[in-house]
Design an enzyme around this catalytic site. Structure first.
Site, PDB file in Angstrom:
ATOM      1  N   GLN A  95      -4.764  -1.596   9.627  1.00 54.01           N
ATOM      2  CA  GLN A  95      -4.618  -2.888   8.958  1.00 54.01           C
ATOM      3  C   GLN A  95      -5.218  -4.003   9.814  1.00 54.01           C
ATOM      4  O   GLN A  95      -4.963  -4.085  11.016  1.00 54.01           O
ATOM      5  CB  GLN A  95      -3.125  -3.153   8.673  1.00 54.01           C
ATOM      6  CG  GLN A  95      -2.856  -4.418   7.880  1.00 54.01           C
ATOM      7  CD  GLN A  95      -3.430  -4.378   6.456  1.00 54.01           C
ATOM      8  OE1 GLN A  95      -3.575  -3.313   5.867  1.00 54.01           O
ATOM      9  NE2 GLN A  95      -3.765  -5.533   5.917  1.00 54.01           N
ATOM     10  N   ASP A 150     -10.896   2.829   3.943  1.00 52.72           N
ATOM     11  CA  ASP A 150     -11.257   1.416   3.833  1.00 52.72           C
ATOM     12  C   ASP A 150     -12.764   1.251   3.590  1.00 52.72           C
ATOM     13  O   ASP A 150     -13.206   0.178   3.181  1.00 52.72           O
ATOM     14  CB  ASP A 150     -10.914   0.683   5.135  1.00 52.72           C
ATOM     15  CG  ASP A 150      -9.673  -0.184   5.031  1.00 52.72           C
ATOM     16  OD1 ASP A 150      -9.367  -0.642   3.919  1.00 52.72           O
ATOM     17  OD2 ASP A 150      -9.039  -0.406   6.077  1.00 52.72           O
ATOM     18  N   LYS A 179       0.839  -1.206   0.000  1.00 55.75           N
ATOM     19  CA  LYS A 179       0.000   0.000   0.000  1.00 55.75           C
ATOM     20  C   LYS A 179       0.875   1.257   0.000  1.00 55.75           C
ATOM     21  O   LYS A 179       0.621   2.199  -0.751  1.00 55.75           O
ATOM     22  CB  LYS A 179      -0.936  -0.021   1.222  1.00 55.75           C
ATOM     23  CG  LYS A 179      -2.000  -1.104   1.134  1.00 55.75           C
ATOM     24  CD  LYS A 179      -2.776  -1.319   2.443  1.00 55.75           C
ATOM     25  CE  LYS A 179      -3.790  -2.467   2.256  1.00 55.75           C
ATOM     26  NZ  LYS A 179      -4.581  -2.757   3.471  1.00 55.75           N
TER      27      LYS A 179
HETATM   28  N1  GUN Z   1      -6.790  -6.929   5.849  1.00 55.26           N
HETATM   29  C1  GUN Z   1      -7.165  -7.654   4.777  1.00 55.26           C
HETATM   30  N2  GUN Z   1      -7.830  -6.892   3.896  1.00 55.26           N
HETATM   31  C2  GUN Z   1      -7.888  -5.647   4.415  1.00 55.26           C
HETATM   32  C3  GUN Z   1      -8.437  -4.420   3.955  1.00 55.26           C
HETATM   33  O1  GUN Z   1      -9.047  -4.307   2.881  1.00 55.26           O
HETATM   34  N3  GUN Z   1      -8.266  -3.364   4.791  1.00 55.26           N
HETATM   35  C4  GUN Z   1      -7.628  -3.464   5.974  1.00 55.26           C
HETATM   36  N4  GUN Z   1      -7.526  -2.371   6.731  1.00 55.26           N
HETATM   37  N5  GUN Z   1      -7.106  -4.584   6.427  1.00 55.26           N
HETATM   38  C5  GUN Z   1      -7.232  -5.672   5.649  1.00 55.26           C
END
Ligand code: GUN
Length: 290
Positions: free
Chosen positions: A100, A123, A54
Site C-alpha cells: 500500500q 497493482d 480491499k
Molecule cells: N495508494 C493509493 N492508490 C493506490 C493503489 O492503487 N495501489 C497501492 N498499492 N497503493 C495505493
C-alpha cells in the site's frame, strides 16, 4: 443539462458477482482459494481504510486476504526482504502481493515495488507490467486506470475517435490510463492529451475534451468553465476537506454542464477495488496456466 451520475458502487457490485462465480470455479478446480497479501506500512488512517476496503472486497468474493502490518520506521532493506519472503509462499500461497502506498519518506518506494515479482504484481506497478501495457499486451493493469476504462465502457461512453484529456501524469493513474485509452479496441482508440502541473492554459485544453479525467489530488481543480457541455467527467481525486471526502472536480457546478460525472465517494473508488480483486484472480489463474 444535468449530468448522468456514474454509480461506481453498483458497477463494482455487478463485477464482484461475476468474480465470485469465477473464484468458485477456481476453488473447485485447484482445491484452494486465490490469496492476496497486502503490506501496510505505518498507521496512516487513509491507507488503513483503503486496505480494509480491499480485504473486505476479497472476502465478499471468496478470495483469502491477509494484511501484514509493519511499523512506519521499517527501512527499505527490511521491506524488500519482507516482500521477498512473501513471494516464497512460506505463509501460504501469495498469488497477489500489494504494497500500500504511499510509503514513509525514508523508504525507497521503487526498490520495494520492484521486489514484487511481476507475476504477482496485482497493482501493475512493476516495470515489466508497465512495459507490457505500453506495448499493447497488458497483463496486470493498474487498478484505478482499469476502473476508469471499465466505467466508460459500462456507461456506453464512446472513446473511439474522441478526445480524452487526463490531468495528472502519475505512474499509478495518469500514464497507464493514457495508454489504455489510446490502445486499439473497446474502450480505446481515443486521441489522448496528458496534462500536468506544467501544462500551459489548462482550461483551453480541457474545454476540448469529450472525456475529462482529473487525477491530481487537488479539490476544486476542475470547475464548470473548464468543461465542454455534454462531456464525460471522471473524478479520480480523493481528498479530505473538513472531514469530508471530495474529489478534484467541483461536483455541484460541473454536474450542470457535463453529460456524465462520477461522484466522490462512490465513483471510481469501488471500481479500483473491484479491478484489484480481478487482478488477484488472474494472478492465481496464471500460476496454474500450462
Ligand atoms: N495508494 C493509493 N492508490 C493506490 C493503489 O492503487 N495501489 C497501492 N498499492 N497503493 C495505493
Amino acid at each position: 443539462m444535468t449530468a448522468i451520475v456514474l454509480d461506481g458502487r453498483a458497477l463494482a457490485a455487478t463485477i464482484e458477482d461475476s468474480l465470485r462465480a469465477e473464484v468458485e470455479t477456481f476453488a473447485d478446480m485447484f482445491k484452494r482459494r486465490p490469496r492476496l497479501v497486502v503490506v501496510l506500512v505505518g498507521d496512516m488512517a487513509a491507507s488503513a481504510s483503503y486496505v480494509k476496503s480491499k480485504a473486505a472486497a476479497a472476502a465478499r468474493v471468496g478470495i483469502d486476504a491477509d494484511v501484514v502490518r509493519v511499523p512506519a520506521t521499517t527501512d527499505t532493506g527490511s521491506l524488500v526482504a519482507l516482500v521477498q519472503s512473501l513471494a516464497r509462499d512460506e505463509q501460504g500461497p501469495a498469488d497477489g502481493i500489494l504494497v500500500q502506498l504511499p510509503l514513509p519518506e525514508h523508504v525507497d518506494t521503487l526498490a520495494v515495488l520492484d521486489a514484487v515479482p511481476p507475476d504477482r504484481d496485482v497493482d501493475g506497478f512493476h516495470p515489466e507490467n508497465a512495459g507490457l501495457l505500453s506495448q499493447g499486451r497488458p497483463r496486470f493493469v493498474p487498478c484505478t486506470a482499469a476502473g476508469v476504462q471499465r466505467m466508460l465502457i459500462d456507461a456506453g461512453i464512446e472513446t473511439a475517435g474522441r478526445h480524452a484529456v487526463i490531468i495528472g501524469r502519475s505512474d499509478i493513474v495518469g500514464k497507464p490510463l493514457a495508454l489504455l485509452l489510446a490502445a486499439k479496441g473497446t474502450g480505446g482508440d481515443a486521441t489522448v492529451t496528458l496534462c500536468h502541473s506544467r501544462s500551459a492554459d489548462l482550461p483551453t485544453i480541457t474545454r476540448s475534451a469529450d472525456i475529462l479525467v482529473a487525477a491530481v489530488g487537488r479539490p476544486g481543480l476542475v470547475t464548470a468553465d473548464m468543461v465542454r457541455p455534454g462531456a464525460a467527467v471522471i473524478d479520480v481525486g480523493i481528498n479530505r476537506v473538513d472531514g469530508r471526502l471530495v474529489g478534484d472536480v467541483d461536483f455541484e457546478s460541473v454536474r450542470k454542464v457535463a453529460g456524465w460525472i462520477s461522484p466522490v465517494p462512490g465513483g471510481v473508488g469501488p471500481l479500483t477495488v473491484a479491478m484489484l480483486i480481478s487482478n488477484t484472480l488472474l494472478a492465481a489463474e496464471l500460476r496454474h496456466a500450462p
